[in-house]
Scaffold this motif. Structure first.
Motif, PDB file in Angstrom:
ATOM      1  N   LEU B 185       0.827  -1.208   0.000  1.00  0.00           N
ATOM      2  CA  LEU B 185       0.000   0.000   0.000  1.00  0.00           C
ATOM      3  C   LEU B 185       0.864   1.261   0.000  1.00  0.00           C
ATOM      4  O   LEU B 185       0.655   2.191  -0.780  1.00  0.00           O
ATOM      5  N   LEU B 186       1.837   1.259   0.879  1.00  0.00           N
ATOM      6  CA  LEU B 186       2.685   2.445   0.968  1.00  0.00           C
ATOM      7  C   LEU B 186       3.533   2.603  -0.279  1.00  0.00           C
ATOM      8  O   LEU B 186       3.776   3.714  -0.762  1.00  0.00           O
ATOM      9  N   PHE B 189       1.402   4.058  -2.844  1.00  0.00           N
ATOM     10  CA  PHE B 189       1.196   5.468  -2.508  1.00  0.00           C
ATOM     11  C   PHE B 189       2.377   6.312  -2.972  1.00  0.00           C
ATOM     12  O   PHE B 189       2.216   7.334  -3.642  1.00  0.00           O
ATOM     13  N   PHE B 193       3.218   9.349  -6.154  1.00  0.00           N
ATOM     14  CA  PHE B 193       3.959  10.616  -6.085  1.00  0.00           C
ATOM     15  C   PHE B 193       5.032  10.672  -7.158  1.00  0.00           C
ATOM     16  O   PHE B 193       5.233  11.673  -7.838  1.00  0.00           O
ATOM     17  N   ALA B 232      10.476  17.625  -6.416  1.00  0.00           N
ATOM     18  CA  ALA B 232      10.120  17.315  -5.026  1.00  0.00           C
ATOM     19  C   ALA B 232       9.350  16.001  -4.948  1.00  0.00           C
ATOM     20  O   ALA B 232       9.621  15.148  -4.091  1.00  0.00           O
ATOM     21  N   LEU B 233       8.383  15.816  -5.872  1.00  0.00           N
ATOM     22  CA  LEU B 233       7.572  14.591  -5.817  1.00  0.00           C
ATOM     23  C   LEU B 233       8.405  13.363  -6.183  1.00  0.00           C
ATOM     24  O   LEU B 233       8.263  12.291  -5.584  1.00  0.00           O
ATOM     25  N   THR B 235      11.526  13.078  -5.629  1.00  0.00           N
ATOM     26  CA  THR B 235      12.353  12.846  -4.439  1.00  0.00           C
ATOM     27  C   THR B 235      11.611  11.991  -3.417  1.00  0.00           C
ATOM     28  O   THR B 235      12.189  11.075  -2.823  1.00  0.00           O
ATOM     29  N   VAL B 236      10.326  12.268  -3.239  1.00  0.00           N
ATOM     30  CA  VAL B 236       9.536  11.481  -2.281  1.00  0.00           C
ATOM     31  C   VAL B 236       9.567  10.004  -2.655  1.00  0.00           C
ATOM     32  O   VAL B 236       9.811   9.137  -1.809  1.00  0.00           O
ATOM     33  N   LEU B 239      13.040   8.604  -1.924  1.00  0.00           N
ATOM     34  CA  LEU B 239      13.348   8.534  -0.493  1.00  0.00           C
ATOM     35  C   LEU B 239      12.546   7.432   0.182  1.00  0.00           C
ATOM     36  O   LEU B 239      13.001   6.814   1.135  1.00  0.00           O
ATOM     37  N   PHE B 240      11.360   7.165  -0.331  1.00  0.00           N
ATOM     38  CA  PHE B 240      10.588   6.047   0.205  1.00  0.00           C
ATOM     39  C   PHE B 240      11.376   4.752   0.017  1.00  0.00           C
ATOM     40  O   PHE B 240      11.503   3.940   0.912  1.00  0.00           O
ATOM     41  N   PRO B 246      11.011  11.279   6.509  1.00  0.00           N
ATOM     42  CA  PRO B 246       9.911  10.618   7.211  1.00  0.00           C
ATOM     43  C   PRO B 246       9.198   9.557   6.374  1.00  0.00           C
ATOM     44  O   PRO B 246       8.028   9.302   6.593  1.00  0.00           O
ATOM     45  N   PHE B 247       9.898   8.967   5.442  1.00  0.00           N
ATOM     46  CA  PHE B 247       9.270   7.939   4.596  1.00  0.00           C
ATOM     47  C   PHE B 247       9.773   6.548   4.982  1.00  0.00           C
ATOM     48  O   PHE B 247       9.826   5.635   4.177  1.00  0.00           O
ATOM     49  N   HIS B 248      10.187   6.422   6.230  1.00  0.00           N
ATOM     50  CA  HIS B 248      10.874   5.212   6.674  1.00  0.00           C
ATOM     51  C   HIS B 248       9.948   4.250   7.410  1.00  0.00           C
ATOM     52  O   HIS B 248      10.340   3.132   7.695  1.00  0.00           O
ATOM     53  N   ALA B 249       8.719   4.700   7.716  1.00  0.00           N
ATOM     54  CA  ALA B 249       7.918   3.981   8.711  1.00  0.00           C
ATOM     55  C   ALA B 249       7.688   2.520   8.363  1.00  0.00           C
ATOM     56  O   ALA B 249       7.549   1.678   9.249  1.00  0.00           O
ATOM     57  N   ILE B 300      16.884  16.081   5.457  1.00  0.00           N
ATOM     58  CA  ILE B 300      16.383  14.706   5.521  1.00  0.00           C
ATOM     59  C   ILE B 300      17.464  13.755   6.009  1.00  0.00           C
ATOM     60  O   ILE B 300      17.212  12.864   6.822  1.00  0.00           O
TER      61      ILE B 300
END
Lengths: 635, 504
Positions: B185-186, B189, B193, B232-233, B235-236, B239-240, B246-249, B300
Motif C-alpha cells: 500500500l505504501l 502510494f 507521487f 520534489a515529488l 524525491t519522495v 526517499l521512500f 519521514p518515509f521510513h515507517a 532529511i
C-alpha cells in the motif's frame, strides 16, 4: 628533523598480534602452553624495542626518528592514507614502557590467573592489547592512531569484562564504552579538522601545515579542544572520569597494565604528540590545564574516601594523570616532565596494583581495606615493594615520583602570573592529599591490628608474582634519578616536543624553595593520616556518622548521580519520547486527536503498533514539507 | 520508420536474469514437484553467474542504450555488479532448506487446513526463486535507467516481487502478510507521487530522458516552479525506496515481518538499486538544480540519521534494531549524494558495496539463532550467546562492528570515504551530525555485543542451529569481505574509482 626508514618496526606489533590470533584460534589444545606463548611474545617485542632503542641512540640526535611504510590503506581521489609506523624519541619511551611493564605483568599473570580455566584466552587478550597499544603509539598519522585507539578500547572491554559472571562487570564495561565513545567523537572531529585545514592527517603533515600558517587560530583551538575531548575520555579525566573506578572490576593485572601504566595514559601521549597544535592554540591549551588541575584534585579527594584498595588506587591514577595532563598544558617546558611522570608512574603504580593483587591473592580476593591490617609480617615482599611504590608516589626523595612530580610543581609555579600561583598551589595541595590517602592505604593494609575474615589465611605470593613486583619497585627507586639527572629525558625528547628550544621562563620561585614547599605539603598529609589512622583502631565497616562531605566523596563526588541526572535520564526519556512519537502520536493526529483514541488504539492493537494509514499520513506530511521547502528555496 | 536499434550485448546481464525468471515461472508451472527445487536453484544461480560474467565482459562500456532510455556506463556496471553479488548471496540464503523459512503455500489462508496439509506433506512451493530473479532484474534496471518512464517501470519490476516475497514467511504468517500488505500500500502510494512528479518534469522539460531534462535545466536556468514541484515529488518516491525519514515507517515492520533471507536480500539489493537510481538523478539529471535539492536532502539526511540511531536504542527485536540501523545508514549514504562530486560518487558506491556484505552477513546470522518454534529475534534471548557459540557470536560481533564503522572493518572505510567527501564539498553540518549519529549508533551495536558476551545465558531452548553449506558460505564470504575491505580496501577502491563515470 629528518626521518630515516627502518624495516623492523612492524615486528614490534606483529609478534603480539600473531600470538594473540594464534592463541584464540588454537583452541583448547593450547591451554597448557598458552600463557608461556603469550609471555614470550610480549618479551620478544620488548627485545625488539631494546634493539630499536640501541639503534636510535646510535643515530644523531636530530635524525633519530625512523618510519616504516607498510601499505597504502585508503586512497580516495586526491587523498591518500598510508599505514606507516613512526618510531621517534616520544614513541620509543612508550614502546619500552608498554612492552617492558607489559612483559612483567604477563609473568605475574601466569601465577595470578593459574586457577582460571580461561587463562589462555586471557593471555590472548593481553597480547591483543599490547599490539593495539603499540599501534596507537607507533602510527604516524591521526588516523593510524585512531585504529590503535579503538583497538585498545576493544581489548580493554574484553579484559574488564573477562570475569563476566557478575552483571556489575558488564555494566562497568558498558560505562567505559560510553565514556570512550564520547571521547572518540572528539578524535574523529580532530581528524576531520586536520584533513580540511591541512589536507593531511599525518603528524608531520599537520605540523608543517601549521608552520606554513594555513589554519586560523579558531580552527587550531577547535582541533585542540577536540583532541582534548578524546584525551579526556581515554585518560579518565574530568568530566569523563566516572568509568575508571568501575573498570577495577576486571582482573588486577589488567588494572595494572591498562588502567595504570599504559592505556589511560594514551591521552597524555595524544596531547604531547599534538604539541604543534597546542603550542599555537592558547585557548585549547588553557582548557588542558584546567582539566588537568580539576582532575588532579577530583581524583585525590575521591582517593581519600575509598575503602576498596583497587578503587583507591584508581582514584590516585586519575589524580596522577591529572598532573601529567596539567603538565602537557604548560607548553614546551611541560611535555618532557609529563612524559617523565608518566614513565615513573608507570613503574610505581603498576607495582602497587600488582601489590594490591598480591594482597587480594592472599586474602580470598577481599578488596576492602577495613578487612586488612597488619599484613606486613605475613607478606613481607609485598609490603616492601608496595612500600617503595608508596614512597615514590608521594614524592619522597630520592624515589622516582619525587623527581617527576617536583618538576611539574616547579613548572606550574613558573607558568607566570596568577595562573602560575593558582596552578602551583593546586599541585601542592594535590601532593598533600596524595600523601594523606596513600599513607591511609599503607596504614590500613599493612599496619595496625588484624581485621581479617575468619576464612582468610594470608600468605606471601609465589615467586612468579613477587619477582615482577620487585623489578617494578627497583624502577620506582631508580627511574626518577636516571631520567632527571642532567635533564637526560628532557634533552632526549626535545627534538620532538620542543623543536624551537624554548628557554626556561622566568622563575617565580627558586627550585629549592619549591622542593621545600612540596616536602612540607607531603609532611602535612602524612601527619594527618598518621594522627587519624595509626592510633585508633579502624572499624570493620565504614562509619556512617560522617560529615556530608565525606559522604559525597564516598559517592565519587556524585559523578554517577551527575551523569545519570544530566545525561542518562534525559537521554532515555528522549529515546522513549521519540519511539513513542514514531509509533503513536502520528496515529493520534489521524484519528482526530485525543487520548481516547490513543488508548483505544493501544487496546485494539497491542501487538502491532504500525497503522498503514498513519504511515501514509507521515509520507503525505513529508511530501508537503518537501514541496513547501523547495518552493520556499526558489522564492 | 526504422525499428529502433537494441544493443543486446550491453543489455545482456539484465536480459539473462529476466529470461531466467521467465524460465523459473515455466518450471514452477510445468515441472514435476520433485525436480522443481533443484531446477529452480540451478537456473537462478546459473543466471546470476552468467549475468555477472557478461557484465565483466562489457565492463568498459560507456554509452546510452535502448534509444537513450538506459545508460550503461561505469556507474551502472559497478551498481549492477553489486546487485548481482548481493543477489547471489541472498539467493544462497533463500535456497537454504534446513530452516523452512518460507511458507509451503503462499496462497493458503493462514491457519487454514490447506496450509496445514501442505506443511505436513512437505509440498514446498518454489515460486520465490523466479520472484527473486524478477527483483534482481528490476534492481539492475533501476540504476541503469536514463529515462523517467524506464525508471518507473524498473521501480515496479523491483518492488512488486518484493511485496510478495515479504509475505512468504512460514512462521508468524499474519505478521508477514500484514507487512507485505503495508509495504504494498505504501509503495503504491509513493509510486503515485513518483509518477506525478515525472509528469510535472515532463511538462516543463518536454522530455523524459535524463539528458533532455539536464539540457532543459541548463537552458531555462531551472527556476521553473513545475520543474521544482516535479523534482520534489520524484524525491519522495526515491526517499521512500531508500527508507529515509519521514518515509521510513514501513521499514521496521517489513524487515521484521519478512522471512529473514528475504530481509537480507531486500536490505542489500534495494539499497544499492535505490541509491544507484538516486545518484543518477541527482548527479546527472538534476545536478543543475543542486541549490534547490541540497538543503532538503541535508535536512532529511540529518533527521534520518537521528531517527535511525535514537529509536534503534529502544528496540528489543533484533530485526527491528537492524531495520533502524538500515534507516540510519540511508542517512549516512545521503551525505554522499549531498556532496555532488566525483569523490562523493566514489564514496557512495564504495559504501554501498561494503554495506551490502555486512548487512547480508548480519541477517544470515539472525537465521541461525533459533528455538523449537523458529528464529529467536527477541534480543534478550541472545544473552550469553558468546559462551554457547563463540564462533557465531564472534562473527556477529565482526558484522556489528562493521555496521558501527569501527576501524579495520569495511564499514569504517565506507564511512570515512563518504564523510570526507561531504566535508570536502563544504557540507559540514551533515558531517558533524553523521559523526555524532555514528557515536550513538555504536552504542546499540555494542550493547548487543556486551549482551552476547557479558550476560549469562538463559536456558530457554535458544540455540544456534548448524546450517547447510549455503548459509555457511554466505556468512564466510560476508565476514571475509567485511574484514578484508577494512584492512586492505585499496583494490576495491581503485577499481570503483576508475570505473565510476557517467556516460555523457
Amino acid at each position: 628533523m629528518s626521518l630515516g626508514t627502518s624495516d623492523t618496526l612492524v615486528y614490534l606489533i606483529a609478534i603480539p598480534l600473531f600470538s594473540s590470533a594464534f592463541l584464540l584460534l588454537g583452541g583448547r589444545a593450547l591451554d597448557r602452553v598458552g600463557h608461556l606463548i603469550g609471555t614470550a611474545a610480549s618479551a620478544s617485542s620488548f627485545v625488539v624495542a631494546l634493539i630499536e632503542l640501541n639503534k636510535m641512540l646510535g643515530r644523531d640526535a636530530e635524525s633519530r626518528g625512523v618510519t616504516q611504510h607498510l601499505f597504502t590503506w585508503i586512497n580516495v581521489g586526491s587523498f591518500q592514507i598510508d599505514a606507516t609506523l613512526l618510531l621517534d624519541q616520544l614513541s620509543i619511551c612508550f614502546v619500552l614502557l608498554i612492552t617492558g611493564v607489559g612483559t612483567l605483568i604477563h609473568i605475574y599473570s601466569i601465577s595470578y590467573m593459574a586457577h582460571d580455566i580461561d587463562r589462555r584466552r586471557f593471555f590472548a587478550f593481553l597480547n591483543l592489547f599490547i599490539a593495539a597499544m603499540l599501534l596507537l603509539v607507533l602510527g604516524n598519522s591521526y588516523l593510524n592512531l585512531y585504529v590503535g585507539w579503538e583497538g585498545v578500547g576493544l581489548a580493554s572491554y574484553l579484559l574488564i569484562g573477562f570475569w563476566n559472571q557478575k552483571p556489575t562487570y558488564a555494566t562497568a564495561a558498558k560505562k567505559a564504552f560510553v565514556a570512550n565513545r564520547v571521547g572518540d567523537v572528539g578524535l574523529s572531529l580532530a581528524v576531520m579538522i586536520a584533513f580540511v585545514q591541512f589536507g593531511a592527517v599525518t603528524f608531520d603533515g599537520v605540523a608543517k601545515g601549521i608552520e606554513a600558517g594555513s589554519a586560523s587560530s579558531t580552527a587550531l583551538n577547535a582541533m585542540g579542544a577536540a583532541i582534548l575531548l578524546a584525551a579526556v575520555g581515554k585518560s579518565a579525566q574530568f568530566p569523563l572520569q566516572a568509568w575508571l573506578g568501575d573498570a577495577m572490576a576486571g582482573p588486577t593485572p589488567v588494572s595494572a597494565l591498562i588502567h595504570a601504566a599504559t592505556m589511560v595514559t594514551a591521552g597524555v601521549y595524544l596531547i604531547s604528540r599534538s604539541n604543534f597544535v597546542f603550542d599555537n592554540a592558547p585557548t585549547a591549551q588553557l582548557l588542558v590545564v584546567i582539566v588537568g588541575a580539576v582532575t588532579l584534585l577530583f581524583g585525590a579527594v575521591i582517593g581519600m574516601a575509598k575503602d576498596d584498595i583497587k578503587k583507591a588506587l584508581a582514584a590516585s591514577t586519575m589524580s596522577q594523570i591529572g598532573y601529567m595532563i596539567l603538565a602537557t598544558g604548560l607548553g614546551p617546558a611541560g611535555y618532557a616532565f609529563a612524559m617523565m611522570h608518566l614513565l615513573t608512574h608507570g613503574f610505581f603504580k603498576a607495582g602497587m596494583f600488582l601489590g594490591a593483587g598480591s594482597v587480594m591473592h592472599g586474602m580470598n580476593d577481599e578488596v576492602d581495606m577495613r578487612k586488612y591490617g597488619a599484613l606486613r609480617k605475613v607478606m613481607p615482599i609485598t609490603f616492601a615493594t608496595f612500600g617503595l611504590g608508596y614512597l615514590a608516589i608521594i614524592g619522597i626523595p630520592p624515589f622516582a615520583g619525587f623527581y617527576s612530580k617536583d618538576k611539574i610543581i616547579e613548572t606550574a609555579f613558573n607558568a607566570g602570573g596568577s595562573k602560575g600561583i593558582i596552578l602551583g598551589c593546586v599541585t601542592l595541595l594535590g601532593a598533600a592529599i596524595t600523601a594523606f590517602y596513600m599513607t591511609r592505604v599503607m596504614l590500613m593494609t599493612f599496619f595496625g591490628t588484624k581485621r581479617w575474615d575468619s576464612a582468610a589465611h594470608p600468605h606471601e605470593s609465589p615467586w612468579l608474582m613477587t619477582v615482577p613486583m620487585i623489578l617494578l619497585s627497583i624502577g620506582s627507586i631508580t627511574t626518577g634519578f636516571i631520567f632527571s639527572n642532567g635533564d637526560r629525558l628532557k634533552n632526549f625528547l626535545a627534538p620532538v616536543v620542543d623543536k624551537h628550544h624554548h628557554e626556561h621562563e622566568t622563575e617565580l620561585l627558586a627550585p629549592i624553595v619549591v622542593t621545600g614547599l612540596a616536602m612540607f605539603a607531603v609532611a602535612i598529609g602524612i601527619s594527618i593520616a598518621l594522627a587519624k589512622y595509626s592510633r585508633k583502631t579502624i572499624p570493620a565497616s565504614a562509619p556512617t556518622d560522617v560529615t556530608v562531605w565525606t559522604k559525597i566523596a564516598r559517592r565519587d563526588l556524585l559523578q554517577d548521580d551527575f551523569n545519570e541526572t544530566v545525561f542518562m535520564r534525559p537521554g532515555q526519556s528522549l529515546t522513549r519520547v521519540l519511539a513513542f512519537l514514531d509509533k503513536r502520536v502520528v496515529d493520534g493526529a489521524v484519528s482526530g486527536v485525543g487520548a481516547m483514541t490513543l488508548r483505544l488504539a493501544g487496546d485494539l492493537r497491542k501487538t502491532q503498533t504500525g497503522y498503514v494509514r498513519s504511515y501514509a499520513l507521515l509520507i503525505l506530511l513529508g511530501t508537503v514539507a518537501i514541496l513547501a521547502a523547495i518552493l520556499v528555496v526558489t522564492v | 520508420m526504422n525499428a529502433p536499434n537494441i544493443e543486446y550485448g550491453i543489455l545482456g546481464p539484465i536480459l539473462i536474469v529476466l529470461a531466467a525468471a521467465l524460465i523459473g515461472v515455466l518450471i514452477e508451472a510445468f515441472v514435476s514437484r520433485r525436480y522443481r527445487y533443484i531446477l529452480q536453484t540451478g537456473t537462478a544461480f546459473a543466471a546470476v553467474a552468467l549475468a555477472f560474467l557478461q557484465l565483466v565482459l562489457i565492463r568498459q562500456t560507456s554509452s546510452k542504450a535502448a534509444v537513450s532510455s538506459m545508460s550503461i556506463d561505469g556507474v551502472t556496471i559497478v551498481l549492477q555488479g553489486s546487485v548481482l553479488i548481493f543477489g547471489f548471496l541472498g539467493l544462497l540464503l533463500i535456497a537454504e532448506r534446513g530452516f523452512q523459512s518460507f511458507t509451503a503455500q503462499a496462497a493458503a489462508i493462514p491457519g487454514s487446513n490447506e496450509e496445514q496439509k501442505a506443511l505436513v506433506s512437505g509440498l514446498q512451493q518454489t515460486e520465490v526463486f523466479p520472484l527473486t530473479l524478477f527483483a534482481i532484474s528490476g534492481a539492475m534496471l533501476f540504476p541503469a535507467a536514463n529515462d523517467l518512464l524506464t525508471l518507473f517501470v524498473s521501480l515496479e519490476v523491483l518492488s512488486l516481487p518484493l511485496y510478495l516475497m515479504a509475505g512468504l514467511s512460514q512462521r508468524r504468517r499474519l505478521l508477514s502478510q500484514e507487512a507485505a500488505l503495508k509495504y504494498f500500500l505504501l509503495g503504491a502510494f509513493s509510486s503515485a507521487f513518483f509518477l506525478f512528479g515525472s509528469a510535472f518534469i515532463y511538462g516543463q522539460a518536454g522530455s523524459t530522458t535524463f539528458d533532455g531534462i539536464r539540457k532543459s535545466i541548463v537552458e531555462s536556468g531551472g527556476s521553473d516552479q513545475f520543474l521544482l514541484v516535479g523534482l520534489a515529488l520524484l524525491t519522495v518516491g526515491l526517499l521512500f525506496k531508500v527508507s529515509a525519514a519521514p518515509f521510513h515507517a514501513w521499514t521496521p515492520d517489513v524487515y521484521q515481518g519478512s522471512p529473514t533471507p528475504v530481509t537480507a536480500f531486500m536490505a542489500a539489493v534495494t539499497k544499492v538499486a535505490a541509491f544507484g537510481a538516486a545518484i543518477r538523478i541527482y548527479y546527472f539529471a538534476v545536478g543543475g538544480l543542486v541549490w534547490s535539492w541540497r538543503p532538503i536532502l541535508i535536512a532529511i539526511s540529518i533527521v534520518t540519521m537521528a531517527i535511525g540511531t535514537v529509536i534503534a536504542i529502544a528496540q528489543k527485536d533484533i530485526k527491528r534494531v537492524l531495520a533502524y540501523s538500515a534507516i540510519a545508514h540511508s542517512g549516512f549514504l545521503l551525505t554522499g549524494i549531498i556532496a555532488l562530486s566525483k569523490d562523493g560518487l566514489n564514496a557512495t558506491l564504495i559504501y554501498l558495496f561494503t554495506y551490502g556484505f555486512t548487512t547480508i552477513g548480519t541477517f544470515a546470522i539472525v537465521t541461525l539463532v533459533r528455538d523449537s518454534g523458529g528464529e529467536v529475534s527477541d534480543l534478550n534471548r541472545w544473552a550469553g550467546l558468546g559462551k554457547r557459540s563463540p564462533l557465531v557470536a564472534g562473527t556477529f560481533t565482526l558484522f556489528l562492528l562493521g555496521l558501527a564503522g569501527i576501524p579495520l572493518t569495511s564499514g569504517f572505510v565506507g564511512k570515512f570515504a563518504i564523510f570526507t567527501a561531504a566535508y570536502k564539498s563544504g557540507n559540514i553540518s551533515v558531517v558533524v551530525a553523521g559523526v555524532l549519529a555514528s557515536a550513538i549508533a555504536a552504542f546499540f551495536y555494542i550493547r548487543i555485543i556486551v549482551m552476547m558476551y557479558f550476560s549469562d545465558p538463559v536456558e530457554d531452548g535458544t540455540s544456534v542451529v548448524i546450517p547447510s553449506a549455503m548459509t555457511v558460505a554466505t556468512i564466510a564470504i560476508c565476514a571475509v569481505a567485511t574484514l578484508v575491505m577494512g584492512i586492505y580496501p585499496q583494490p576495491v577502491i581503485s577499481a570503483i574509482n576508475s570505473l565510476a563515470f557517467f556516460a555523457g
